[in-house]
Motif scaffolding. Structure first.
Motif, PDB file in Angstrom:
ATOM      1  N   ILE A  66      45.758  31.138  50.116  1.00 59.94           N
ATOM      2  CA  ILE A  66      45.760  32.437  50.792  1.00 59.94           C
ATOM      3  C   ILE A  66      46.303  33.467  49.815  1.00 59.94           C
ATOM      4  CG2 ILE A  66      46.792  33.807  52.635  1.00 59.94           C
ATOM      5  CD1 ILE A  66      46.876  31.323  54.357  1.00 59.94           C
ATOM      6  N   VAL A  67      45.545  34.548  49.618  1.00 60.75           N
ATOM      7  CA  VAL A  67      45.948  35.588  48.668  1.00 60.75           C
ATOM      8  C   VAL A  67      46.057  36.911  49.415  1.00 60.75           C
ATOM      9  CG1 VAL A  67      45.504  36.633  46.432  1.00 60.75           C
ATOM     10  CG2 VAL A  67      44.609  34.350  46.927  1.00 60.75           C
ATOM     11  N   GLY A  68      47.275  37.443  49.479  1.00 59.64           N
ATOM     12  CA  GLY A  68      47.512  38.683  50.209  1.00 59.64           C
ATOM     13  C   GLY A  68      47.972  39.798  49.302  1.00 59.64           C
ATOM     14  N   VAL A  90      41.072  32.195  50.297  1.00 56.27           N
ATOM     15  CA  VAL A  90      40.907  33.153  51.390  1.00 56.27           C
ATOM     16  C   VAL A  90      41.576  34.432  50.921  1.00 56.27           C
ATOM     17  CG1 VAL A  90      41.282  33.611  53.836  1.00 56.27           C
ATOM     18  CG2 VAL A  90      41.025  31.242  53.037  1.00 56.27           C
ATOM     19  N   CYS A  91      40.789  35.470  50.717  1.00 61.57           N
ATOM     20  CA  CYS A  91      41.315  36.634  49.999  1.00 61.57           C
ATOM     21  C   CYS A  91      40.460  37.869  50.251  1.00 61.57           C
ATOM     22  CB  CYS A  91      41.352  36.336  48.502  1.00 61.57           C
ATOM     23  SG  CYS A  91      39.730  35.958  47.789  1.00 61.57           S
ATOM     24  N   PRO A  92      40.951  39.042  49.849  1.00 61.32           N
ATOM     25  CA  PRO A  92      40.103  40.231  49.876  1.00 61.32           C
ATOM     26  C   PRO A  92      39.101  40.190  48.723  1.00 61.32           C
ATOM     27  CG  PRO A  92      42.266  40.774  48.993  1.00 61.32           C
ATOM     28  CD  PRO A  92      42.336  39.347  49.431  1.00 61.32           C
ATOM     29  N   ASP A  93      37.967  40.837  48.926  1.00 59.13           N
ATOM     30  CA  ASP A  93      36.951  40.918  47.869  1.00 59.13           C
ATOM     31  C   ASP A  93      37.212  42.170  47.036  1.00 59.13           C
ATOM     32  OD1 ASP A  93      34.731  40.484  46.309  1.00 59.13           O
ATOM     33  OD2 ASP A  93      33.311  41.292  47.773  1.00 59.13           O
ATOM     34  N   ASN A  94      38.322  42.137  46.289  1.00 56.98           N
ATOM     35  CA  ASN A  94      38.722  43.301  45.498  1.00 56.98           C
ATOM     36  C   ASN A  94      38.685  43.023  43.997  1.00 56.98           C
ATOM     37  OD1 ASN A  94      40.933  41.624  45.202  1.00 56.98           O
ATOM     38  ND2 ASN A  94      42.311  42.875  46.442  1.00 56.98           N
ATOM     39  N   GLY A  95      38.067  41.908  43.603  1.00 57.51           N
ATOM     40  CA  GLY A  95      37.933  41.582  42.191  1.00 57.51           C
ATOM     41  C   GLY A  95      38.889  40.525  41.694  1.00 57.51           C
ATOM     42  N   LEU A  96      39.884  40.161  42.502  1.00 54.73           N
ATOM     43  CA  LEU A  96      40.905  39.233  41.999  1.00 54.73           C
ATOM     44  C   LEU A  96      40.350  37.843  41.709  1.00 54.73           C
ATOM     45  CD1 LEU A  96      41.974  37.084  44.416  1.00 54.73           C
ATOM     46  CD2 LEU A  96      42.925  39.185  45.322  1.00 54.73           C
ATOM     47  N   ILE A  97      39.248  37.488  42.365  1.00 56.94           N
ATOM     48  CA  ILE A  97      38.685  36.150  42.153  1.00 56.94           C
ATOM     49  C   ILE A  97      37.841  36.093  40.883  1.00 56.94           C
ATOM     50  CG2 ILE A  97      36.448  36.348  43.334  1.00 56.94           C
ATOM     51  CD1 ILE A  97      39.060  33.533  43.815  1.00 56.94           C
ATOM     52  N   SER A  98      37.537  37.252  40.293  1.00 55.81           N
ATOM     53  CA  SER A  98      36.569  37.278  39.188  1.00 55.81           C
ATOM     54  C   SER A  98      37.092  36.620  37.914  1.00 55.81           C
ATOM     55  CB  SER A  98      36.127  38.716  38.897  1.00 55.81           C
ATOM     56  OG  SER A  98      37.220  39.538  38.544  1.00 55.81           O
ATOM     57  N   MET A  99      38.397  36.520  37.739  1.00 56.93           N
ATOM     58  CA  MET A  99      38.929  35.878  36.542  1.00 56.93           C
ATOM     59  C   MET A  99      38.675  34.379  36.572  1.00 56.93           C
ATOM     60  SD  MET A  99      42.737  36.177  34.912  1.00 56.93           S
ATOM     61  CE  MET A  99      42.727  36.819  33.259  1.00 56.93           C
ATOM     62  N   ILE A 100      38.758  33.771  37.754  1.00 51.04           N
ATOM     63  CA  ILE A 100      38.458  32.352  37.893  1.00 51.04           C
ATOM     64  C   ILE A 100      36.951  32.136  37.876  1.00 51.04           C
ATOM     65  CG2 ILE A 100      38.684  30.337  39.388  1.00 51.04           C
ATOM     66  CD1 ILE A 100      41.182  31.687  40.579  1.00 51.04           C
ATOM     67  N   ALA A 101      36.235  32.952  38.630  1.00 55.19           N
ATOM     68  CA  ALA A 101      34.801  32.750  38.797  1.00 55.19           C
ATOM     69  C   ALA A 101      33.987  33.201  37.593  1.00 55.19           C
ATOM     70  CB  ALA A 101      34.316  33.489  40.045  1.00 55.19           C
ATOM     71  N   SER A 102      34.632  33.773  36.582  1.00 57.32           N
ATOM     72  CA  SER A 102      33.909  34.127  35.361  1.00 57.32           C
ATOM     73  C   SER A 102      33.528  32.882  34.576  1.00 57.32           C
ATOM     74  CB  SER A 102      34.757  35.056  34.483  1.00 57.32           C
ATOM     75  OG  SER A 102      35.921  34.376  34.030  1.00 57.32           O
TER      76      SER A 102
END
Length: 286
Positions: A66-68, A90-102
């Motif tokens: 969970i990412v808040g 589970v997180c907002p779609d604000n770009g924070l996941i892009s470092m992993i998903a790159s």
């Protein structure tokens, strides 16, 4: 029972963290909750991305994260649940996941749609907890959201290479508890672009032409008093594989850290210039 981790910018003074944990236990009495951190600089997405990238892999597969951070729902900031690298986020779609998903493609992404049933100014408590507990019970992501195939990319996380492949233009991504300055330039990018050429790292008014493999390499083999090197500046690739500018044995209360002593702050530019074909003073870790 799956682990559930919490990464937020809530701090620990207020009731927020306790309320979230209480809500999880109310749903799953035997939940295993782990705090990654609640000390993210408020709304700092790149800091969140860096910490999450370098912590999630230490948890067992199936862990739910969970990412808040910057999690208020809006038309531009949707809520998503992602299955990626055998973990769930589970997180907002604000770009924070892009470092992993790159580097790793998500297996499934859904836009969470339970907001029709839940109106909340505290989505981590009222929405993210429900979703995480549903996943922990074995629920399918498509039940709580519509499958989507894109997520928001955070451009500033990605360093740039010029057309002639002679320069990497990066920036300060994160400043850690010791005042060490972590950049967004990875060891892989450095090796791929540099190809063994000599180089100069430009960081504010300072430059480096050598990269160490570990902090105490700066002492050398013949030094009799390691304390004489306290406060020396150095560059190295840290355990996460990113270029770091450091002060040897830094102490923010006495010697100071690289951020303060070298005048480097979040988003400041770090440039690596590559020159003639020669081997740099750096041997990649094996």
């Amino acid at each position: 029972m799956s682990f559930i981790t919490l990464t937020t910018d809530f701090g620990t003074k207020d009731h927020f963290v306790g309320a979230v944990k209480g809500a999880i236990y109310s749903e799953l009495a035997d939940a295993k909750i782990v705090d990654i951190t609640h000390e993210i600089t408020p709304f700092n997405i790149t800091e969140t991305a860096y910490i999450l990238k370098n912590s999630y892999k230490s948890f067992p597969e199936g862990t739910i994260h969970i990412v808040g951070v910057d999690s208020e729902l809006s038309a531009d900031n949707k809520h998503i649940a992602i299955e990626l690298d055998n973990h769930f986020f589970v997180c907002p779609d604000n770009g924070l996941i892009s470092m992993i998903a790159s580097e790793i493609q998500p297996k499934k992404i859904v836009e969470i749609n339970i907001h029709d049933r839940v109106e909340s100014s505290f989505p981590v408590l009222d929405v993210f907890v429900q979703v995480a507990c549903f996943i922990a019970r074995g629920g399918n992501l498509t039940v709580i959201g519509k499958e989507i195939y894109e997520f928001k990319k955070l451009v500033e996380i990605q360093p740039k290479v010029n057309q002639t492949q002679t320069q990497i233009i990066g920036g300060v991504l994160y400043i850690d508890n010791y005042g060490n300055v972590i950049t967004n330039i990875s060891k892989k990018m450095f090796n791929d672009v540099g190809k063994g050429r000599s180089f100069k790292i430009n960081a504010s008014r300072y430059s480096f032409t050598k990269i160490f493999n570990k902090y105490n390499e700066i002492i050398g083999k013949d030094a009799k008093d390691s304390m004489q090197f306290d406060g020396e500046k150095l560059a190295l690739f840290n355990s996460a594989g990113f270029l770091e500018i450091s002060i040897y044995r830094s102490n923010l209360d006495t010697v100071g850290g690289a951020s303060t002593l070298l005048g480097l702050e979040y988003r400041d530019q770090i440039i690596i210039d590559f020159f003639t074909e020669s081997k740099p003073e750096y041997t990649p870790l094996t």
